[in-house]
Design a protein around this motif. Sequence first.
Motif, PDB file in Angstrom:
ATOM      1  N   GLU A  34     -29.816 -51.928   9.816  1.00  0.00           N
ATOM      2  CA  GLU A  34     -30.271 -50.797  10.630  1.00  0.00           C
ATOM      3  C   GLU A  34     -29.097 -50.069  11.268  1.00  0.00           C
ATOM      4  O   GLU A  34     -29.046 -48.829  11.286  1.00  0.00           O
ATOM      5  CB  GLU A  34     -31.246 -51.278  11.701  1.00  0.00           C
ATOM      6  CG  GLU A  34     -32.591 -51.703  11.168  1.00  0.00           C
ATOM      7  CD  GLU A  34     -32.571 -53.048  10.447  1.00  0.00           C
ATOM      8  OE1 GLU A  34     -33.496 -53.316   9.653  1.00  0.00           O
ATOM      9  OE2 GLU A  34     -31.600 -53.824  10.652  1.00  0.00           O
ATOM     10  N   SER A  35     -28.134 -50.815  11.808  1.00  0.00           N
ATOM     11  CA  SER A  35     -26.994 -50.164  12.447  1.00  0.00           C
ATOM     12  C   SER A  35     -26.126 -49.446  11.420  1.00  0.00           C
ATOM     13  O   SER A  35     -25.598 -48.351  11.682  1.00  0.00           O
ATOM     14  CB  SER A  35     -26.158 -51.183  13.229  1.00  0.00           C
ATOM     15  OG  SER A  35     -25.601 -52.161  12.364  1.00  0.00           O
ATOM     16  N   TYR A  36     -25.975 -50.039  10.236  1.00  0.00           N
ATOM     17  CA  TYR A  36     -25.196 -49.392   9.179  1.00  0.00           C
ATOM     18  C   TYR A  36     -25.835 -48.081   8.743  1.00  0.00           C
ATOM     19  O   TYR A  36     -25.177 -47.037   8.695  1.00  0.00           O
ATOM     20  CB  TYR A  36     -25.044 -50.336   7.985  1.00  0.00           C
ATOM     21  CG  TYR A  36     -24.543 -49.653   6.734  1.00  0.00           C
ATOM     22  CD1 TYR A  36     -23.202 -49.347   6.577  1.00  0.00           C
ATOM     23  CD2 TYR A  36     -25.425 -49.278   5.719  1.00  0.00           C
ATOM     24  CE1 TYR A  36     -22.733 -48.694   5.439  1.00  0.00           C
ATOM     25  CE2 TYR A  36     -24.979 -48.631   4.576  1.00  0.00           C
ATOM     26  CZ  TYR A  36     -23.636 -48.349   4.445  1.00  0.00           C
ATOM     27  OH  TYR A  36     -23.187 -47.696   3.318  1.00  0.00           O
ATOM     28  N   PHE A  37     -27.119 -48.107   8.403  1.00  0.00           N
ATOM     29  CA  PHE A  37     -27.753 -46.901   7.876  1.00  0.00           C
ATOM     30  C   PHE A  37     -27.925 -45.824   8.933  1.00  0.00           C
ATOM     31  O   PHE A  37     -28.043 -44.638   8.594  1.00  0.00           O
ATOM     32  CB  PHE A  37     -29.076 -47.243   7.200  1.00  0.00           C
ATOM     33  CG  PHE A  37     -28.906 -47.809   5.818  1.00  0.00           C
ATOM     34  CD1 PHE A  37     -28.474 -47.005   4.777  1.00  0.00           C
ATOM     35  CD2 PHE A  37     -29.130 -49.149   5.572  1.00  0.00           C
ATOM     36  CE1 PHE A  37     -28.289 -47.518   3.504  1.00  0.00           C
ATOM     37  CE2 PHE A  37     -28.948 -49.678   4.300  1.00  0.00           C
ATOM     38  CZ  PHE A  37     -28.524 -48.861   3.269  1.00  0.00           C
ATOM     39  N   HIS A  71     -33.788 -54.320   3.713  1.00  0.00           N
ATOM     40  CA  HIS A  71     -33.911 -52.889   4.008  1.00  0.00           C
ATOM     41  C   HIS A  71     -34.202 -52.159   2.704  1.00  0.00           C
ATOM     42  O   HIS A  71     -33.614 -52.482   1.670  1.00  0.00           O
ATOM     43  CB  HIS A  71     -32.600 -52.375   4.620  1.00  0.00           C
ATOM     44  CG  HIS A  71     -32.702 -51.031   5.261  1.00  0.00           C
ATOM     45  ND1 HIS A  71     -32.716 -49.861   4.522  1.00  0.00           N
ATOM     46  CD2 HIS A  71     -32.790 -50.652   6.572  1.00  0.00           C
ATOM     47  CE1 HIS A  71     -32.802 -48.822   5.352  1.00  0.00           C
ATOM     48  NE2 HIS A  71     -32.842 -49.268   6.593  1.00  0.00           N
ATOM     49  N   PRO A  72     -35.089 -51.160   2.729  1.00  0.00           N
ATOM     50  CA  PRO A  72     -35.445 -50.479   1.472  1.00  0.00           C
ATOM     51  C   PRO A  72     -34.294 -49.748   0.806  1.00  0.00           C
ATOM     52  O   PRO A  72     -34.344 -49.493  -0.406  1.00  0.00           O
ATOM     53  CB  PRO A  72     -36.550 -49.507   1.902  1.00  0.00           C
ATOM     54  CG  PRO A  72     -36.412 -49.372   3.377  1.00  0.00           C
ATOM     55  CD  PRO A  72     -35.909 -50.677   3.860  1.00  0.00           C
ATOM     56  N   ARG A  73     -33.265 -49.399   1.553  1.00  0.00           N
ATOM     57  CA  ARG A  73     -32.129 -48.696   0.960  1.00  0.00           C
ATOM     58  C   ARG A  73     -31.075 -49.642   0.390  1.00  0.00           C
ATOM     59  O   ARG A  73     -30.111 -49.181  -0.232  1.00  0.00           O
ATOM     60  CB  ARG A  73     -31.500 -47.744   1.981  1.00  0.00           C
ATOM     61  CG  ARG A  73     -32.403 -46.563   2.340  1.00  0.00           C
ATOM     62  CD  ARG A  73     -31.681 -45.561   3.222  1.00  0.00           C
ATOM     63  NE  ARG A  73     -32.543 -44.459   3.627  1.00  0.00           N
ATOM     64  CZ  ARG A  73     -32.696 -43.333   2.941  1.00  0.00           C
ATOM     65  NH1 ARG A  73     -32.032 -43.168   1.808  1.00  0.00           N
ATOM     66  NH2 ARG A  73     -33.495 -42.385   3.373  1.00  0.00           N
ATOM     67  N   VAL A  74     -31.227 -50.939   0.607  1.00  0.00           N
ATOM     68  CA  VAL A  74     -30.369 -51.926  -0.072  1.00  0.00           C
ATOM     69  C   VAL A  74     -31.037 -52.220  -1.409  1.00  0.00           C
ATOM     70  O   VAL A  74     -31.999 -52.969  -1.493  1.00  0.00           O
ATOM     71  CB  VAL A  74     -30.192 -53.203   0.762  1.00  0.00           C
ATOM     72  CG1 VAL A  74     -29.349 -54.225  -0.007  1.00  0.00           C
ATOM     73  CG2 VAL A  74     -29.530 -52.879   2.107  1.00  0.00           C
ATOM     74  N   ILE A  75     -30.525 -51.584  -2.463  1.00  0.00           N
ATOM     75  CA  ILE A  75     -31.243 -51.575  -3.736  1.00  0.00           C
ATOM     76  C   ILE A  75     -30.745 -52.617  -4.733  1.00  0.00           C
ATOM     77  O   ILE A  75     -31.283 -52.735  -5.829  1.00  0.00           O
ATOM     78  CB  ILE A  75     -31.185 -50.174  -4.382  1.00  0.00           C
ATOM     79  CG1 ILE A  75     -29.734 -49.748  -4.635  1.00  0.00           C
ATOM     80  CG2 ILE A  75     -31.902 -49.158  -3.497  1.00  0.00           C
ATOM     81  CD1 ILE A  75     -29.605 -48.443  -5.405  1.00  0.00           C
ATOM     82  N   GLY A  76     -29.737 -53.380  -4.347  1.00  0.00           N
ATOM     83  CA  GLY A  76     -29.227 -54.424  -5.221  1.00  0.00           C
ATOM     84  C   GLY A  76     -28.267 -55.313  -4.461  1.00  0.00           C
ATOM     85  O   GLY A  76     -27.922 -55.032  -3.308  1.00  0.00           O
ATOM     86  N   ALA A  77     -27.840 -56.394  -5.123  1.00  0.00           N
ATOM     87  CA  ALA A  77     -26.939 -57.329  -4.463  1.00  0.00           C
ATOM     88  C   ALA A  77     -25.999 -57.964  -5.478  1.00  0.00           C
ATOM     89  O   ALA A  77     -26.383 -58.241  -6.614  1.00  0.00           O
ATOM     90  CB  ALA A  77     -27.715 -58.409  -3.733  1.00  0.00           C
ATOM     91  N   VAL A  78     -24.764 -58.175  -5.042  1.00  0.00           N
ATOM     92  CA  VAL A  78     -23.811 -59.003  -5.772  1.00  0.00           C
ATOM     93  C   VAL A  78     -23.755 -60.317  -5.014  1.00  0.00           C
ATOM     94  O   VAL A  78     -23.342 -60.353  -3.849  1.00  0.00           O
ATOM     95  CB  VAL A  78     -22.426 -58.340  -5.858  1.00  0.00           C
ATOM     96  CG1 VAL A  78     -21.417 -59.287  -6.507  1.00  0.00           C
ATOM     97  CG2 VAL A  78     -22.514 -57.033  -6.632  1.00  0.00           C
TER      98      VAL A  78
END
Length: 274
Positions: A34-37, A71-78
């Motif tokens: 939340e703080s990042y976006f 978060h919905p805007r985190v669309i993938g992960a490494v």
Amino acid sequence: MRILDTHLHLVYQDRFSYPWLANAEPLNRQWTAESYFAEAEKLGIESAIHMEVDVAEPDIAGETAFVTQVHPRVIGAVASGRPEHEGFAEYLDLLVRNPKVRGVRRILHESPNELSQTPLFAENLRRLAPYHLSFDLCLRADQLPIGADLADKAPEVHFVLDHCGVPKVAAMELDPWRQYIRELASRPNVNAKISGIVAYAKPDWTVDDLRPFAEHVIESFGWDRVVWGSDHPVCTLTANLTRWVEATHQILSGASDDEKAKLLHRNAERIYRV
């Protein structure tokens, strides 16, 4: 111009253990999506791929599961991984059950060189290819030949070099880093990430301090094999997200709209399959 951030770190100390943060006091706190976006969306960053944060080994699976739904805007992960371990194949079988996992990273720039030089490490890297998972290379400038060796040993795997190869930006030490970058870029299965260089710069850095490093990576890899990352919150060691994005736009001021789109989102969508 929309941006896909390929290198977002989230820190949730109320959930996971991050032993390395004890020696990184400015970063040793909570860093939430939340703080990042709240800052990122104002800068044109529409989505992000989470980059593992070197959590304690027992927390690896939990971190991956959490960040892919945080978060919905985190669309993938490494995800974090340990290719030096015998159980890596079984780990991958479990990892790919999460449809948002797009790659694996093992921190190497603070590990002994020997860690990644075993036949087992290379064998386990090759296991990524059937799953279409990439491998992020986090190496110091003096370790870049190790990255070239790994790319040769796993030619079917797509590699992404983090942080322009961690050059010594504060000292403006361009060589032998430039030659190592050219040699690594000659491997067609390696891509590069324009990220992290502000953290290795002087606290009073200018865009002209960053420019030769970013431009050499782009020139060496070409516009089709570069992506952009914030390295947030590590970028806050010498700046903030806003300043790094502004510096990026200044570095790209002479590029075409098509070239900018490739770096800022289009290549990332292809390489990380998002």
